[in-house]
Design a protein around this motif. Sequence first.
Motif, PDB file in Angstrom:
ATOM      1  N   ALA A  14      18.559   5.617  12.001  1.00 38.27           N
ATOM      2  CA  ALA A  14      19.850   6.234  12.323  1.00 38.27           C
ATOM      3  C   ALA A  14      20.373   5.715  13.663  1.00 38.27           C
ATOM      4  N   HIS A  15      19.475   5.613  14.635  1.00 39.34           N
ATOM      5  CA  HIS A  15      19.870   5.100  15.954  1.00 39.34           C
ATOM      6  C   HIS A  15      20.334   3.660  15.845  1.00 39.34           C
ATOM      7  N   LEU A  16      19.638   2.884  15.040  1.00 38.47           N
ATOM      8  CA  LEU A  16      20.004   1.486  14.848  1.00 38.47           C
ATOM      9  C   LEU A  16      21.399   1.349  14.252  1.00 38.47           C
ATOM     10  N   LEU A  17      21.763   2.284  13.368  1.00 38.63           N
ATOM     11  CA  LEU A  17      23.065   2.234  12.696  1.00 38.63           C
ATOM     12  C   LEU A  17      24.169   2.955  13.464  1.00 38.63           C
ATOM     13  N   GLY A  18      23.787   3.693  14.503  1.00 40.53           N
ATOM     14  CA  GLY A  18      24.789   4.433  15.260  1.00 40.53           C
ATOM     15  C   GLY A  18      25.300   5.665  14.542  1.00 40.53           C
ATOM     16  N   ILE A  19      24.430   6.297  13.723  1.00 43.89           N
ATOM     17  CA  ILE A  19      24.786   7.533  13.028  1.00 43.89           C
ATOM     18  C   ILE A  19      23.699   8.571  13.300  1.00 43.89           C
ATOM     19  N   THR A  20      23.934   9.813  12.920  1.00 42.06           N
ATOM     20  CA  THR A  20      22.936  10.851  13.134  1.00 42.06           C
ATOM     21  C   THR A  20      21.887  10.819  12.021  1.00 42.06           C
ATOM     22  N   PRO A  21      20.674  11.296  12.294  1.00 38.89           N
ATOM     23  CA  PRO A  21      19.650  11.365  11.240  1.00 38.89           C
ATOM     24  C   PRO A  21      20.112  12.187  10.045  1.00 38.89           C
ATOM     25  N   GLU A  22      20.894  13.243  10.302  1.00 41.39           N
ATOM     26  CA  GLU A  22      21.404  14.078   9.220  1.00 41.39           C
ATOM     27  C   GLU A  22      22.348  13.286   8.314  1.00 41.39           C
ATOM     28  N   THR A  23      23.185  12.454   8.935  1.00 39.15           N
ATOM     29  CA  THR A  23      24.104  11.625   8.153  1.00 39.15           C
ATOM     30  C   THR A  23      23.328  10.605   7.331  1.00 39.15           C
ATOM     31  N   LEU A  24      22.318  10.009   7.917  1.00 37.73           N
ATOM     32  CA  LEU A  24      21.495   9.050   7.184  1.00 37.73           C
ATOM     33  C   LEU A  24      20.850   9.718   5.977  1.00 37.73           C
ATOM     34  N   SER A  25      20.324  10.924   6.174  1.00 36.36           N
ATOM     35  CA  SER A  25      19.683  11.655   5.079  1.00 36.36           C
ATOM     36  C   SER A  25      20.671  11.928   3.950  1.00 36.36           C
ATOM     37  N   ARG A  26      21.904  12.310   4.297  1.00 32.49           N
ATOM     38  CA  ARG A  26      22.923  12.583   3.272  1.00 32.49           C
ATOM     39  C   ARG A  26      23.267  11.324   2.492  1.00 32.49           C
ATOM     40  N   MET A  27      23.375  10.188   3.188  1.00 31.24           N
ATOM     41  CA  MET A  27      23.718   8.944   2.520  1.00 31.24           C
ATOM     42  C   MET A  27      22.603   8.511   1.557  1.00 31.24           C
TER      43      MET A  27
END
Length: 227
Positions: free
Chosen positions: A183-196
């Motif tokens: 998530a940090h690598l992509l510049g998004i939150t862990p929660e957003t990564l989980s949803r995607m």
Amino acid sequence: MRKSTVLNQLPQNNSLSLERIGIFSHLTPLQCNQIEQIGIIRHYNKGEIIFYEGNQSDYFHFLIEGEVSIFKSTASTETMLIHRFRAPSLVAEVATLKQVPYPASCEAIDSSIILKIARDPFLKLLQNDPSLSIALISSLTQKISALELSLQRHSAPNAMAKVARLIRDDIGIFQRLKGIEIAHLLGITPETLSRMIKKLKSEGIIEFSKKNGLNLLSSDKLNRCCG
């Protein structure tokens, strides 16, 4: 506390570190000795800064052990992770070759060992060893490709496109890194990564589990998500 040791003062069994770096693997004992004369070994603890954005690039950095991250500070005081490097690897050699300040900062992700080699003496060695020059060019080519992929991900129109492009470009990263690191690598939150990830699973594009990692089921559908 950071430690510093001149290479030629290391115990003999540690002098083999050069052979672990691809660019040096072909060197003769004499050439290794020449490198040792202009090199310094530094040990970094997790979280230590190896160099800051804007520092003068007087040394080549060869990561012998560990892992480091390259990041930039933004106007909002946040940091943008550009890339991660695992040993063995060259780090920030473009800036050193161009003799310009480092365009980003470098931090040790875990305990790391770096061989620092003064730029000007090393460039003289390159002039006398064409194979060493070719190896350096190969490393530069790989770095340029990695940077292009990183910029493509950060320029993606939305979070889904960022995740999809990462899966397309480096699916193995989901086994190497934790979700919070991705998530940090992509510049998004862990929660957003989980949803995607859940959305991609529900649409039959991927399979994902902690035990088996991530598997791609439909390249065509994934490409449509890349934006």
